[in-house]
Design an enzyme around this catalytic site. Structure first.
Site, mmCIF file in Angstrom:
data_model
loop_
_atom_site.group_PDB
_atom_site.id
_atom_site.type_symbol
_atom_site.label_atom_id
_atom_site.label_comp_id
_atom_site.label_asym_id
_atom_site.label_seq_id
_atom_site.Cartn_x
_atom_site.Cartn_y
_atom_site.Cartn_z
ATOM 1 N N GLU A 51 -78.680 50.377 0.402
ATOM 2 C CA GLU A 51 -79.945 50.545 -0.296
ATOM 3 C C GLU A 51 -81.026 49.709 0.390
ATOM 4 O O GLU A 51 -81.175 48.516 0.085
ATOM 5 C CB GLU A 51 -79.811 50.076 -1.753
ATOM 6 C CG GLU A 51 -78.753 50.813 -2.543
ATOM 7 C CD GLU A 51 -79.075 50.801 -4.026
ATOM 8 O OE1 GLU A 51 -79.296 51.889 -4.574
ATOM 9 O OE2 GLU A 51 -79.136 49.728 -4.628
ATOM 10 N N SER A 60 -85.040 55.675 -3.711
ATOM 11 C CA SER A 60 -85.940 56.828 -3.895
ATOM 12 C C SER A 60 -85.279 58.157 -3.538
ATOM 13 O O SER A 60 -85.932 59.065 -3.014
ATOM 14 C CB SER A 60 -87.241 56.623 -3.114
ATOM 15 O OG SER A 60 -87.922 55.471 -3.600
ATOM 16 N N LYS A 64 -80.462 50.940 -14.840
ATOM 17 C CA LYS A 64 -81.157 49.642 -14.906
ATOM 18 C C LYS A 64 -81.458 49.290 -16.372
ATOM 19 O O LYS A 64 -80.694 49.662 -17.249
ATOM 20 C CB LYS A 64 -82.425 49.659 -14.047
ATOM 21 C CG LYS A 64 -82.165 50.172 -12.644
ATOM 22 C CD LYS A 64 -83.297 49.895 -11.697
ATOM 23 C CE LYS A 64 -83.026 50.586 -10.378
ATOM 24 N NZ LYS A 64 -83.968 50.202 -9.344
ATOM 25 N N GLY A 121 -87.210 52.284 -5.640
ATOM 26 C CA GLY A 121 -88.275 52.404 -6.630
ATOM 27 C C GLY A 121 -89.663 52.563 -6.042
ATOM 28 O O GLY A 121 -90.657 52.452 -6.760
ATOM 29 N N HIS A 140 -76.596 44.258 -6.254
ATOM 30 C CA HIS A 140 -77.854 45.026 -6.225
ATOM 31 C C HIS A 140 -78.992 44.097 -5.798
ATOM 32 O O HIS A 140 -79.027 42.927 -6.171
ATOM 33 C CB HIS A 140 -78.129 45.625 -7.606
ATOM 34 C CG HIS A 140 -79.209 46.659 -7.567
ATOM 35 N ND1 HIS A 140 -80.548 46.317 -7.505
ATOM 36 C CD2 HIS A 140 -79.157 47.999 -7.530
ATOM 37 C CE1 HIS A 140 -81.270 47.431 -7.444
ATOM 38 N NE2 HIS A 140 -80.454 48.472 -7.451
ATOM 39 N N GLU A 175 -81.907 43.814 -6.778
ATOM 40 C CA GLU A 175 -82.680 43.203 -7.880
ATOM 41 C C GLU A 175 -81.976 41.951 -8.389
ATOM 42 O O GLU A 175 -82.623 40.983 -8.795
ATOM 43 C CB GLU A 175 -82.899 44.235 -8.999
ATOM 44 C CG GLU A 175 -83.938 45.268 -8.563
ATOM 45 C CD GLU A 175 -83.783 46.642 -9.184
ATOM 46 O OE1 GLU A 175 -83.045 46.776 -10.184
ATOM 47 O OE2 GLU A 175 -84.387 47.593 -8.655
HETATM 48 C C1 PEP Z 1 -81.422 51.528 -7.210
HETATM 49 O O1 PEP Z 1 -82.056 50.638 -7.757
HETATM 50 O O2 PEP Z 1 -80.193 51.421 -7.072
HETATM 51 C C2 PEP Z 1 -82.161 52.683 -6.743
HETATM 52 C C3 PEP Z 1 -81.637 53.401 -5.790
HETATM 53 O O3 PEP Z 1 -83.378 52.915 -7.321
HETATM 54 P P1 PEP Z 1 -84.378 54.149 -7.045
HETATM 55 O O4 PEP Z 1 -83.515 55.393 -6.916
HETATM 56 O O5 PEP Z 1 -85.252 54.200 -8.256
HETATM 57 O O6 PEP Z 1 -85.082 53.863 -5.794
#
Ligand code: PEP
Length: 259
Positions: free
Chosen positions: A169, A215, A11, A175, A97, A99
């Site tokens: 995801e 996570s 990121k 996160g 993603h 985000e």
């Molecule tokens: C991600 O943003 O692709 C992700 C999996 O983040 P995290 O592992 O920090 O949850």
């Protein structure tokens, strides 16, 4: 048969010296790890891609970008094209993603176009999909993920689809420190594989790597990766710490029976 893959998504983190330090740490650590069929991909910020490719040239990991534009070139100030990335030696780009969907309003159609442009230039899409918490609570998570795939990925020819990696995801797990349980991950991954099977047939479904993200860390990776349809992970926060990321890579190396 599909590969296990551990991809790190840095990121918008790390200064240049910090990035250099982490790349060097991983480079040195991976010298003594036999990865076999496990692929490691580091998705670093744009300014560090060239450095990461330099390290990767002499190592067993590969390099991915975190984003790519959908136009080949032109007046898109601040954007980066697939051809630019490919010319640097980058092999993958994360696309879709959560985000980017959330903060940059990236639509299904835009993501579809990015996928096409990436593939046209030889970049493998790491295509992210996943539901937000209210969607899961309303029991809509399967519909949401299926439509993300149908809208932006399932238009591909079988030949192009083979170049794609899928990352499930769940947004509520990204996160937050709250990962999907291995059962929740397996259930969604199996569903994704069944949709791929319906669309592209058994062989492509069996060959597609479906990563879990959200996570995932050195403590839970083994159990998550031991699920039949979980083929590794897309790792955010835990990919920023060399030793922890290495432990996650090692979790992907373990045969199912050893868990
Ligand atoms: C991600 O943003 O692709 C992700 C999996 O983040 P995290 O592992 O920090 O949850």
């Amino acid at each position: 048969m599909r590969n296990k893959i551990v991809a790190g998504n840095w990121k918008m983190n790390k200064t240049f010296p910090e990035a250099e330090e982490l790349l060097n740490e991983l480079y040195e650590a991976l010298e003594s790890v036999e990865l076999g069929s496990v692929q490691v991909i580091l998705c670093v910020p744009f300014p560090y891609l060239e450095l990461a490719v330099d390290f990767a040239d002499d190592s067993s990991f590969m390099v991915g970008a975190q984003n790519v534009h959908d136009h080949d070139s032109g007046a898109y100030t601040g954007e980066v094209s697939a051809a630019m990335l490919k010319s640097l030696g980058v092999d993958f780009s994360i696309i879709g993603h959560s985000e980017r969907r959330k903060y940059f309003n990236e639509s299904h159609a835009f993501l579809k176009s990015k996928v096409d442009t990436a593939l046209k230039h030889g970049l493998g899409p790491i295509f992210c999909c996943g539901e937000v918490l209210p969607e899961r609570e309303a029991g809509k998570h399967f519909d949401v993920v299926k439509s993300q795939l149908e809208e932006s990925l399932f238009h591909l020819t079988p030949e192009n689809f083979r170049q794609a990696i899928i990352a499930y995801e769940p947004v509520w797990a990204i996160g937050t420190g709250v990962n999907a349980t291995p059962e929740q991950a397996q259930e969604m991954h199996a569903a994704i594989r069944s949709w791929i099977r319906e669309k592209y047939g058994e062989e492509i479904a069996a060959d597609t790597s479906i990563l879990y993200g959200g996570s995932c860390n050195a403590t839970n990776a083994k159990e998550l990766f031991s699920q039949t349809d979980v083929d590794g992970g897309l790792i955010g926060g835990a990919s920023l710490k060399g030793e922890e990321f290495l432990q996650i890579i090692k979790a992907a190396l373990l045969p199912f029976a050893a868990l």
